[in-house]
Design a protein around this motif. Structure first.
Motif, PDB file in Angstrom:
ATOM      1  N   GLN A 140       0.846  -1.182   0.000  1.00 53.95           N
ATOM      2  CA  GLN A 140       0.000   0.000   0.000  1.00 53.95           C
ATOM      3  C   GLN A 140       0.892   1.247   0.000  1.00 53.95           C
ATOM      4  O   GLN A 140       2.065   1.185   0.369  1.00 53.95           O
ATOM      5  CB  GLN A 140      -0.885  -0.006   1.262  1.00 53.95           C
ATOM      6  N   PRO A 141       0.339   2.417  -0.400  1.00 52.88           N
ATOM      7  CA  PRO A 141       1.155   3.646  -0.435  1.00 52.88           C
ATOM      8  C   PRO A 141       1.861   3.946   0.890  1.00 52.88           C
ATOM      9  O   PRO A 141       3.023   4.323   0.900  1.00 52.88           O
ATOM     10  CB  PRO A 141       0.134   4.734  -0.776  1.00 52.88           C
ATOM     11  N   GLN A 142       1.189   3.706   2.041  1.00 52.53           N
ATOM     12  CA  GLN A 142       1.829   3.977   3.329  1.00 52.53           C
ATOM     13  C   GLN A 142       3.009   3.039   3.539  1.00 52.53           C
ATOM     14  O   GLN A 142       4.056   3.450   4.029  1.00 52.53           O
ATOM     15  CB  GLN A 142       0.832   3.795   4.474  1.00 52.53           C
ATOM     16  N   GLN A 143       2.837   1.782   3.170  1.00 54.22           N
ATOM     17  CA  GLN A 143       3.932   0.811   3.325  1.00 54.22           C
ATOM     18  C   GLN A 143       5.089   1.173   2.405  1.00 54.22           C
ATOM     19  O   GLN A 143       6.250   1.037   2.776  1.00 54.22           O
ATOM     20  CB  GLN A 143       3.425  -0.602   3.029  1.00 54.22           C
ATOM     21  N   GLN A 144       4.782   1.626   1.177  1.00 52.84           N
ATOM     22  CA  GLN A 144       5.845   2.026   0.252  1.00 52.84           C
ATOM     23  C   GLN A 144       6.632   3.197   0.830  1.00 52.84           C
ATOM     24  O   GLN A 144       7.860   3.213   0.781  1.00 52.84           O
ATOM     25  CB  GLN A 144       5.246   2.425  -1.111  1.00 52.84           C
ATOM     26  N   GLN A 145       5.928   4.167   1.409  1.00 52.37           N
ATOM     27  CA  GLN A 145       6.594   5.329   2.013  1.00 52.37           C
ATOM     28  C   GLN A 145       7.471   4.878   3.175  1.00 52.37           C
ATOM     29  O   GLN A 145       8.605   5.333   3.316  1.00 52.37           O
ATOM     30  CB  GLN A 145       5.551   6.355   2.490  1.00 52.37           C
ATOM     31  N   LYS A 146       6.986   3.971   3.989  1.00 52.27           N
ATOM     32  CA  LYS A 146       7.747   3.468   5.125  1.00 52.27           C
ATOM     33  C   LYS A 146       9.017   2.760   4.648  1.00 52.27           C
ATOM     34  O   LYS A 146      10.097   2.947   5.210  1.00 52.27           O
ATOM     35  CB  LYS A 146       6.873   2.513   5.956  1.00 52.27           C
ATOM     36  N   GLN A 147       8.890   1.961   3.574  1.00 48.62           N
ATOM     37  CA  GLN A 147      10.061   1.262   3.032  1.00 48.62           C
ATOM     38  C   GLN A 147      11.089   2.258   2.512  1.00 48.62           C
ATOM     39  O   GLN A 147      12.289   2.108   2.739  1.00 48.62           O
ATOM     40  CB  GLN A 147       9.632   0.302   1.909  1.00 48.62           C
ATOM     41  N   ARG A 148      10.626   3.317   1.829  1.00 52.65           N
ATOM     42  CA  ARG A 148      11.556   4.345   1.319  1.00 52.65           C
ATOM     43  C   ARG A 148      12.274   5.037   2.479  1.00 52.65           C
ATOM     44  O   ARG A 148      13.469   5.275   2.434  1.00 52.65           O
ATOM     45  CB  ARG A 148      10.796   5.372   0.470  1.00 52.65           C
ATOM     46  N   ASP A 149      11.521   5.333   3.546  1.00 51.38           N
ATOM     47  CA  ASP A 149      12.127   5.986   4.713  1.00 51.38           C
ATOM     48  C   ASP A 149      13.189   5.090   5.345  1.00 51.38           C
ATOM     49  O   ASP A 149      14.273   5.553   5.719  1.00 51.38           O
ATOM     50  CB  ASP A 149      11.057   6.325   5.766  1.00 51.38           C
ATOM     51  N   GLN A 150      12.892   3.781   5.446  1.00 54.29           N
ATOM     52  CA  GLN A 150      13.861   2.845   6.025  1.00 54.29           C
ATOM     53  C   GLN A 150      15.116   2.752   5.151  1.00 54.29           C
ATOM     54  O   GLN A 150      16.235   2.704   5.661  1.00 54.29           O
ATOM     55  CB  GLN A 150      13.231   1.459   6.191  1.00 54.29           C
ATOM     56  N   GLN A 151      14.951   2.756   3.841  1.00 54.72           N
ATOM     57  CA  GLN A 151      16.107   2.701   2.925  1.00 54.72           C
ATOM     58  C   GLN A 151      16.959   3.951   3.088  1.00 54.72           C
ATOM     59  O   GLN A 151      18.192   3.878   3.113  1.00 54.72           O
ATOM     60  CB  GLN A 151      15.628   2.556   1.467  1.00 54.72           C
ATOM     61  N   ARG A 152      16.316   5.121   3.223  1.00 57.64           N
ATOM     62  CA  ARG A 152      17.057   6.377   3.405  1.00 57.64           C
ATOM     63  C   ARG A 152      17.864   6.330   4.701  1.00 57.64           C
ATOM     64  O   ARG A 152      19.000   6.775   4.755  1.00 57.64           O
ATOM     65  CB  ARG A 152      16.101   7.561   3.420  1.00 57.64           C
ATOM     66  N   GLU A 153      17.239   5.803   5.765  1.00 57.72           N
ATOM     67  CA  GLU A 153      17.944   5.710   7.057  1.00 57.72           C
ATOM     68  C   GLU A 153      19.168   4.801   6.933  1.00 57.72           C
ATOM     69  O   GLU A 153      20.226   5.127   7.466  1.00 57.72           O
ATOM     70  CB  GLU A 153      17.008   5.163   8.133  1.00 57.72           C
ATOM     71  N   GLN A 154      18.998   3.686   6.254  1.00 56.52           N
ATOM     72  CA  GLN A 154      20.129   2.749   6.083  1.00 56.52           C
ATOM     73  C   GLN A 154      21.247   3.403   5.286  1.00 56.52           C
ATOM     74  O   GLN A 154      22.415   3.252   5.605  1.00 56.52           O
ATOM     75  CB  GLN A 154      19.646   1.471   5.395  1.00 56.52           C
ATOM     76  N   GLN A 155      20.876   4.150   4.243  1.00 59.81           N
ATOM     77  CA  GLN A 155      21.894   4.813   3.430  1.00 59.81           C
ATOM     78  C   GLN A 155      22.603   5.902   4.228  1.00 59.81           C
ATOM     79  O   GLN A 155      23.804   6.112   4.095  1.00 59.81           O
ATOM     80  CB  GLN A 155      21.266   5.413   2.166  1.00 59.81           C
ATOM     81  N   ALA A 156      21.848   6.603   5.075  1.00 61.47           N
ATOM     82  CA  ALA A 156      22.440   7.675   5.886  1.00 61.47           C
ATOM     83  C   ALA A 156      23.438   7.105   6.883  1.00 61.47           C
ATOM     84  O   ALA A 156      24.429   7.748   7.222  1.00 61.47           O
ATOM     85  CB  ALA A 156      21.353   8.453   6.604  1.00 61.47           C
ATOM     86  N   GLN A 157      23.184   5.881   7.361  1.00 64.28           N
ATOM     87  CA  GLN A 157      24.089   5.257   8.344  1.00 64.28           C
ATOM     88  C   GLN A 157      25.362   4.808   7.673  1.00 64.28           C
ATOM     89  O   GLN A 157      26.390   4.693   8.331  1.00 64.28           O
ATOM     90  CB  GLN A 157      23.391   4.079   9.012  1.00 64.28           C
ATOM     91  N   LEU A 158      25.368   4.531   6.377  1.00 65.72           N
ATOM     92  CA  LEU A 158      26.567   4.076   5.653  1.00 65.72           C
ATOM     93  C   LEU A 158      27.422   5.267   5.415  1.00 65.72           C
ATOM     94  O   LEU A 158      28.423   5.597   5.671  1.00 65.72           O
ATOM     95  CB  LEU A 158      26.190   3.439   4.308  1.00 65.72           C
TER      96      LEU A 158
END
Length: 173
Positions: free
Chosen positions: A155-173
């Protein structure tokens, strides 16, 4: 602000002491009445003694009446839930109501959990019950046509949540 009638009946210890005094006054009043009657039963009663005992009886009876009135006034305050010193009646009532509401919420949550489990079980076994919408909502929607099960798409909310999690992971690298 405390009422004048309840000033002498504040803390629990003071109330108990006031009740003890009333009890002693009752015993004294009975003793005075008994002495007055005993004097009157004599062949030659001394009216001075009778009047003294009767006067003591009436004075003590007035003190008993005042003390009992104060106690009754205090108890009336407690029973009507008015604020007064030393009582936890209102707090106990609030607690009891809160506990009742809590039990009701727990009961409703239990019912919702059962519905959820039933829904998940039916979904897992492929038996899905259809729920009808209220008439006001069915008029606004397209006619419902049964669709075949499609692969799960986020769903759109789940897609947004997945994008946010990917951004957080990239920021930690």
């Amino acid at each position: 602000s405390r009422m004048a009638g309840t000033q002498s009946v504040g803390a629990p210890r003071e109330r108990l002491l006031a009740l003890e005094k009333i009890e002693k006054d009752i015993a004294a009043a009975l003793q005075s009445a008994g002495q007055a009657l005993q004097e009157l039963s004599k062949d030659k009663p001394a009216l001075k003694h009778v009047e003294s005992h009767t006067s003591n009886f009436l004075k003590t009876l007035q003190e008993i009446e005042n003390g009992l009135s104060q106690q009754i006034s205090y108890l009336s305050q407690v029973s009507t839930g008015q604020p007064h010193e030393g009582s936890s009646y209102a707090s106990q009532k609030d607690l009891q109501m809160a506990m009742h509401r809590s039990e009701h919420v727990k009961s409703r949550l239990g019912e919702l959990e059962k519905i959820k489990q039933e829904h998940l079980r039916q979904k897992h076994t492929g038996v899905v019950r259809s729920y009808s919408l209220p008439e006001s909502q069915t008029m606004q929607q397209q006619p419902h046509t049964p669709q075949q099960q499609q692969p799960h798409t986020p769903q759109p909310q789940q897609q947004q949540k997945q994008r946010d999690q990917q951004r957080e992971q990239q920021a930690q690298l």
